[in-house]
Design an enzyme around this catalytic site. Structure first.
Site, mmCIF file in Angstrom:
data_model
loop_
_atom_site.group_PDB
_atom_site.id
_atom_site.type_symbol
_atom_site.label_atom_id
_atom_site.label_comp_id
_atom_site.label_asym_id
_atom_site.label_seq_id
_atom_site.Cartn_x
_atom_site.Cartn_y
_atom_site.Cartn_z
ATOM 1 N N THR A 185 0.876 -1.176 0.000
ATOM 2 C CA THR A 185 0.000 0.000 0.000
ATOM 3 C C THR A 185 0.912 1.225 0.000
ATOM 4 O O THR A 185 2.023 1.171 0.513
ATOM 5 C CB THR A 185 -0.913 0.043 1.238
ATOM 6 O OG1 THR A 185 -0.076 0.135 2.390
ATOM 7 C CG2 THR A 185 -1.775 -1.182 1.343
ATOM 8 N N GLU A 329 -5.727 -4.012 -0.157
ATOM 9 C CA GLU A 329 -5.998 -5.128 0.756
ATOM 10 C C GLU A 329 -7.177 -5.985 0.306
ATOM 11 O O GLU A 329 -7.407 -7.061 0.842
ATOM 12 C CB GLU A 329 -6.300 -4.600 2.165
ATOM 13 C CG GLU A 329 -5.097 -4.050 2.914
ATOM 14 C CD GLU A 329 -4.849 -2.572 2.648
ATOM 15 O OE1 GLU A 329 -5.291 -2.078 1.589
ATOM 16 O OE2 GLU A 329 -4.210 -1.922 3.487
HETATM 17 P P1 ADP Z 1 -3.562 3.511 -0.731
HETATM 18 O O1 ADP Z 1 -2.473 2.624 -0.321
HETATM 19 O O2 ADP Z 1 -3.134 4.790 -1.348
HETATM 20 O O3 ADP Z 1 -4.643 3.729 0.287
HETATM 21 P P2 ADP Z 1 -5.441 1.952 -2.280
HETATM 22 O O4 ADP Z 1 -5.531 1.995 -3.737
HETATM 23 O O5 ADP Z 1 -5.431 0.663 -1.604
HETATM 24 O O6 ADP Z 1 -4.140 2.726 -1.981
HETATM 25 O O7 ADP Z 1 -6.527 2.926 -1.698
HETATM 26 C C1 ADP Z 1 -7.682 2.493 -1.060
HETATM 27 C C2 ADP Z 1 -8.472 3.680 -0.593
HETATM 28 O O8 ADP Z 1 -8.812 4.532 -1.683
HETATM 29 C C3 ADP Z 1 -9.805 3.324 -0.014
HETATM 30 O O9 ADP Z 1 -9.692 2.872 1.308
HETATM 31 C C4 ADP Z 1 -10.563 4.639 -0.147
HETATM 32 O O10 ADP Z 1 -10.238 5.535 0.879
HETATM 33 C C5 ADP Z 1 -10.032 5.207 -1.419
HETATM 34 N N1 ADP Z 1 -10.992 4.936 -2.506
HETATM 35 C C6 ADP Z 1 -10.944 3.954 -3.412
HETATM 36 N N2 ADP Z 1 -11.989 4.034 -4.251
HETATM 37 C C7 ADP Z 1 -12.730 5.099 -3.871
HETATM 38 C C8 ADP Z 1 -13.951 5.709 -4.341
HETATM 39 N N3 ADP Z 1 -14.604 5.255 -5.391
HETATM 40 N N4 ADP Z 1 -14.417 6.781 -3.668
HETATM 41 C C9 ADP Z 1 -13.757 7.277 -2.600
HETATM 42 N N5 ADP Z 1 -12.608 6.755 -2.129
HETATM 43 C C10 ADP Z 1 -12.092 5.680 -2.742
#
Ligand code: ADP
Length: 542
Positions: A185, A329
């Site tokens: 992440t 995750e």
């Molecule tokens: P990071 O490690 O940057 O968090 P991820 O790609 O795993 O990378 O990010 C997941 C997070 O992204 C989610 O927990 C949420 O907060 C945000 N997220 C993903 N999709 C959406 C969406 N459609 N609308 C709002 N937030 C989103």
């Protein structure tokens, strides 16, 4: 009593075997890093993946060893995925957009033995290679003619490397719970954390993705994943597309509006998936040049909240929008926003209201919302709480981290704050760390951002909480205007007035040249909080 069915381990290479056998001629079209558009098909891709597997085997790579890829979406990259996993090694996708020190940290933490990379990232790796003791050799995804001079240890051009074997090789046999892939992440807070997928979770996730109301592309469709393979598995498309025999179009290094449009149009793409920033660039390019995409049926958008104005722009073109939410995750799909039966008849603003929610969980993703004490909250579409998830393609622990990450019922806390409605539609109201706590009540920064970007002059908006002597925190709206536009604080606030509760109205508006983003395209709120940490709200002075 046990069932009497066959033991058929769910292994990722079974997907590419199936694609080669049943959909062997279906194409994978790539905008190559060298420049030209190149074409292959599932039959050839499998044959070359077997060479990768055989070559890694000869290199001494064993079950459980980590092999990193730092590469764009191309057929070669995809061959490597299947080749690495097919001998039980772990395909570790590294995000090249991270800071070089973070990349180094991640490779060292994963103890990668081989790094497979694109020409683009050779200079970056040369800078950090001295601090990567576990890496024994670097494979550059190109041919002899394009291979640069490099100081990278034992570097070799990919085409030369796989030409050293004949491809007469069988995938290895192992248990379906064997680790297949890993992805860290982005670590917006704290050190990056390693998510370790298994063969079983990847295969199950491909079924989740191929549900008709999720990604749902078929053997007749053409899919362009703009979302990179290094960003949460390209949302699993590298597995779900071959499982269906969907034609793939891989955009390589060029993700700007013009390049993506060109591929969408010339390859008659029907399904595409990416983050809002990519669609913003595409829509701006299309608007400026008065272009259309008559073949495009479905746009899947996730990674951060999809603004209403963007949803409307696609809907007005007759393109179906599926707002998706997920995280590394979760492999990563958590919810997808196709219209369920009760909403299918909706039109106009009512339809946009539903499409703006993040969608509902497909089978194999279970969800609940709770308060801070862990008590479950109702699915009434209004109450918001911590969003927790459970399923066979969701992390149960992080790689080499001992801390427990599941609650007593086996749910993982996503760190998001959301509402759920009676049909299971989820609406993210915030990250738990971004929610603005004004006088003990929560204000959703995402709702305010969504509203602000609806203003015709606003390109992007971010809302953070800043100190207030009476309310603890009040919202500050930070705005990046569209190129060449000008607007005042009052213009923006009067546009928002009446569309939200009075006490949610931002106390002030700050204009910036550019809103900073994380390596995965999300607004970098930590940097904004830093930049505005001493900001004095006019309301605080009064
Ligand atoms: P990071 O490690 O940057 O968090 P991820 O790609 O795993 O990378 O990010 C997941 C997070 O992204 C989610 O927990 C949420 O907060 C945000 N997220 C993903 N999709 C959406 C969406 N459609 N609308 C709002 N937030 C989103």
């Amino acid at each position: 009593m046990r069932g009497l069915m066959q033991d058929w381990p769910m292994l990722t290479h079974r997907i590419i075997d199936h694609a080669a056998r049943v959909h062997g001629d279906r194409e994978i079209v790539t905008r190559s890093v060298e420049g030209p558009i190149v074409r292959t098909n599932y039959r050839n891709l499998r044959a070359r993946a077997l060479r990768v597997a055989q070559r890694l085997d000869r290199e001494g790579i064993k079950l459980g060893d980590r092999v990193a890829t730092i590469a764009w979406n191309t057929a070669r990259h995809m061959e490597c995925w299947y080749g690495i996993m097919g001998i039980g090694a772990v395909c570790h996708t590294v995000n090249p957009r991270l800071f070089p020190e973070q990349i180094g940290w991640i490779i060292n933490h994963a103890q990668d033995r081989i790094v497979i990379t694109d020409l683009t990232f050779v200079p970056l790796l040369e800078k950090i290679a001295d601090n990567l003791p576990s890496v024994e050799r670097y494979i550059v995804l190109t041919d002899k003619a394009h291979m640069p001079q490099t100081t990278l240890k034992n570097a070799v051009a990919y085409e030369d490397w796989i030409a050293e074997v004949d491809g007469n090789f069988k995938w290895k046999e192992f248990d379906e719970n064997t680790a297949a892939a890993m992805c860290y992440t982005s670590g917006t807070t704290g050190d990056p954390k390693g998510v370790l997928y298994s063969h079983r979770s990847n295969v199950l996730h491909s079924l989740i993705a191929n549900n008709g109301d999720a990604l749902g592309a078929t053997s007749k469709d053409t899919m362009l994943p703009v979302v990179p393979l290094f960003h949460a598995n390209s949302w699993g498309i590298v597995f779900s597309a071959p499982a269906m025999g969907t034609k793939l179009v891989m955009p390589g290094p060029k993700l700007d509006g013009e390049s993506v449009y060109e591929l969408l149009s010339t390859e008659k793409v029907t399904y595409t998936a990416g983050v809002p920033t990519v669609w913003l660039m595409l829509l701006q390019h299309m608007e400026k040049n008065k272009l259309t995409l008559p073949d495009l049926k479905v746009v899947i958008c996730g990674g951060s909240a999809m603004p209403r104005s963007m949803i409307k722009a696609f809907v007005d073109m007759g393109i179906e929008v599926r707002h998706a939410w997920g995280m590394t995750e979760m492999s990563p799909l958590g919810t997808v926003g196709a219209l369920q039966a009760p909403y299918a008849h909706l039109t106009g603003e009512d339809k946009l209201d539903v499409l703006q929610m993040q969608g509902y969980p497909p089978f194999m993703v279970e969800m609940k919302i709770t308060d801070d004490a862990g008590k479950e909250l109702p699915w009434d579409g209004k109450t918001f709480g911590r969003l927790k998830v459970k399923g066979p393609a969701i992390s149960g622990a992080y790689y080499r981290v001992d801390t427990k990450i599941l609650d007593e019922d086996g749910y993982f806390d996503t760190g998001d704050v959301a509402t759920m409605n009676e049909h299971g539609y989820m609406r993210i109201t915030d990250r738990s760390k971004d929610v603005i706590k004004s006088g003990g009540e929560w204000i959703s920064s995402i709702d305010l951002e969504n509203l602000a970007v609806g203003h015709p002059k606003v390109a992007e908006a971010a809302v953070i909480g800043v100190y207030h002597p009476k309310w603890d925190e009040r919202p500050l709206l930070i705005v990046q205007l569209k190129e060449g536009e000008s607007a005042t604080r009052e213009d923006i606030l009067s546009y928002m007035d009446g569309k939200i509760a009075k006490w949610w109205m931002p106390d002030d508006v700050a204009f910036v040249k550019a809103i900073p983003h994380t390596a995965t395209g999300k607004i970098l709120k930590t940097s904004l909080r830093d930049q505005f940490k001493d900001y004095k709200l006019p309301s605080a002075a009064a």
